[in-house]
Design a protein around this motif. Structure first.
Motif, PDB file in Angstrom:
ATOM      1  N   GLU A 113       0.814  -1.226   0.000  1.00 42.20           N
ATOM      2  CA  GLU A 113       0.000   0.000   0.000  1.00 42.20           C
ATOM      3  C   GLU A 113       0.843   1.269   0.000  1.00 42.20           C
ATOM      4  N   GLN A 135      -7.327   7.769  -7.667  1.00 45.45           N
ATOM      5  CA  GLN A 135      -8.091   6.661  -8.219  1.00 45.45           C
ATOM      6  C   GLN A 135      -8.136   6.754  -9.736  1.00 45.45           C
ATOM      7  N   GLN A 173      -6.116 -11.775  -2.550  1.00 43.03           N
ATOM      8  CA  GLN A 173      -6.607 -10.873  -1.506  1.00 43.03           C
ATOM      9  C   GLN A 173      -5.901  -9.523  -1.567  1.00 43.03           C
ATOM     10  N   VAL A 220      -7.316  -7.560  -4.507  1.00 41.42           N
ATOM     11  CA  VAL A 220      -8.631  -6.992  -4.193  1.00 41.42           C
ATOM     12  C   VAL A 220      -8.481  -5.717  -3.370  1.00 41.42           C
ATOM     13  N   LYS A 221      -7.571  -5.705  -2.405  1.00 43.05           N
ATOM     14  CA  LYS A 221      -7.341  -4.505  -1.590  1.00 43.05           C
ATOM     15  C   LYS A 221      -6.863  -3.340  -2.449  1.00 43.05           C
ATOM     16  N   SER A 222      -5.928  -3.601  -3.346  1.00 41.19           N
ATOM     17  CA  SER A 222      -5.407  -2.511  -4.167  1.00 41.19           C
ATOM     18  C   SER A 222      -6.456  -2.011  -5.154  1.00 41.19           C
ATOM     19  N   VAL A 223      -7.217  -2.921  -5.744  1.00 37.25           N
ATOM     20  CA  VAL A 223      -8.270  -2.505  -6.675  1.00 37.25           C
ATOM     21  C   VAL A 223      -9.310  -1.670  -5.929  1.00 37.25           C
ATOM     22  N   ASP A 224      -9.683  -2.091  -4.742  1.00 36.97           N
ATOM     23  CA  ASP A 224     -10.664  -1.346  -3.955  1.00 36.97           C
ATOM     24  C   ASP A 224     -10.191   0.081  -3.680  1.00 36.97           C
ATOM     25  N   ALA A 225      -8.909   0.247  -3.422  1.00 41.05           N
ATOM     26  CA  ALA A 225      -8.372   1.576  -3.117  1.00 41.05           C
ATOM     27  C   ALA A 225      -8.166   2.427  -4.364  1.00 41.05           C
ATOM     28  N   LEU A 248      -9.594   2.051  -7.577  1.00 43.75           N
ATOM     29  CA  LEU A 248     -10.664   2.141  -8.567  1.00 43.75           C
ATOM     30  C   LEU A 248     -11.690   3.192  -8.161  1.00 43.75           C
ATOM     31  N   ASP A 285     -15.334   5.150  -8.053  1.00 45.42           N
ATOM     32  CA  ASP A 285     -16.652   4.578  -7.734  1.00 45.42           C
ATOM     33  C   ASP A 285     -17.361   3.990  -8.947  1.00 45.42           C
TER      34      ASP A 285
END
Length: 134
Positions: A87, A94, A111, A114-119, A121, A123
């Protein structure tokens, strides 16, 4: 490192983006774990608004810039040393589209991805991850 060949999913993503440019046209795009940067270069060819191609290996990024220059999109591509599993290295913004090709090489990396994509990307953004089993 793994940036020594064009991996199958990277070739697929690049071909998809060039043939379906509306997926990235005018959008901000980041490619994670790019290796040679083939998918990100495909996004630039497909007229993405901006393209940031990332990898954790500095040598890979030298190859990415060379490949972008050879494909005449070097001025439209930026490169950055980013490890999607760390991170502290992530851009502080974004993106509209996240690309990932053949980046889940080791068990458990899903996993972290997924964390990096969530941060990273936005909305209303879209992630296109292609990672076939070989």
């Amino acid at each position: 490192g793994v940036a020594v060949r064009v991996w199958p999913a990277a070739a697929f993503l690049a071909q998809f983006l060039v043939n379906c440019p509306s997926f990235v046209a005018g959008q901000s795009v980041i490619e994670l774990g790019s290796g040679l940067g083939v998918a990100g270069i495909g996004a630039a060819v497909a007229d993405a608004g901006e393209v940031l191609i990332t990898d954790k290996e500095a040598k890979a990024l030298e190859l990415v810039q060379h490949n972008a220059d050879v494909n005449r999109v070097g001025e439209r591509v930026q490169v950055a040393q980013v490890d999607f599993k760390n991170e502290l290295t992530w851009p502080k913004r974004q993106f509209d589209v996240i690309l990932g090709a053949d980046i889940l090489l080791f068990q458990g990396e899903g996993q972290e991805l997924v964390k990096s994509v969530d941060a990273l990307l936005s909305d209303e953004g879209r992630a296109l991850i292609a990672d076939p089993c070989e």
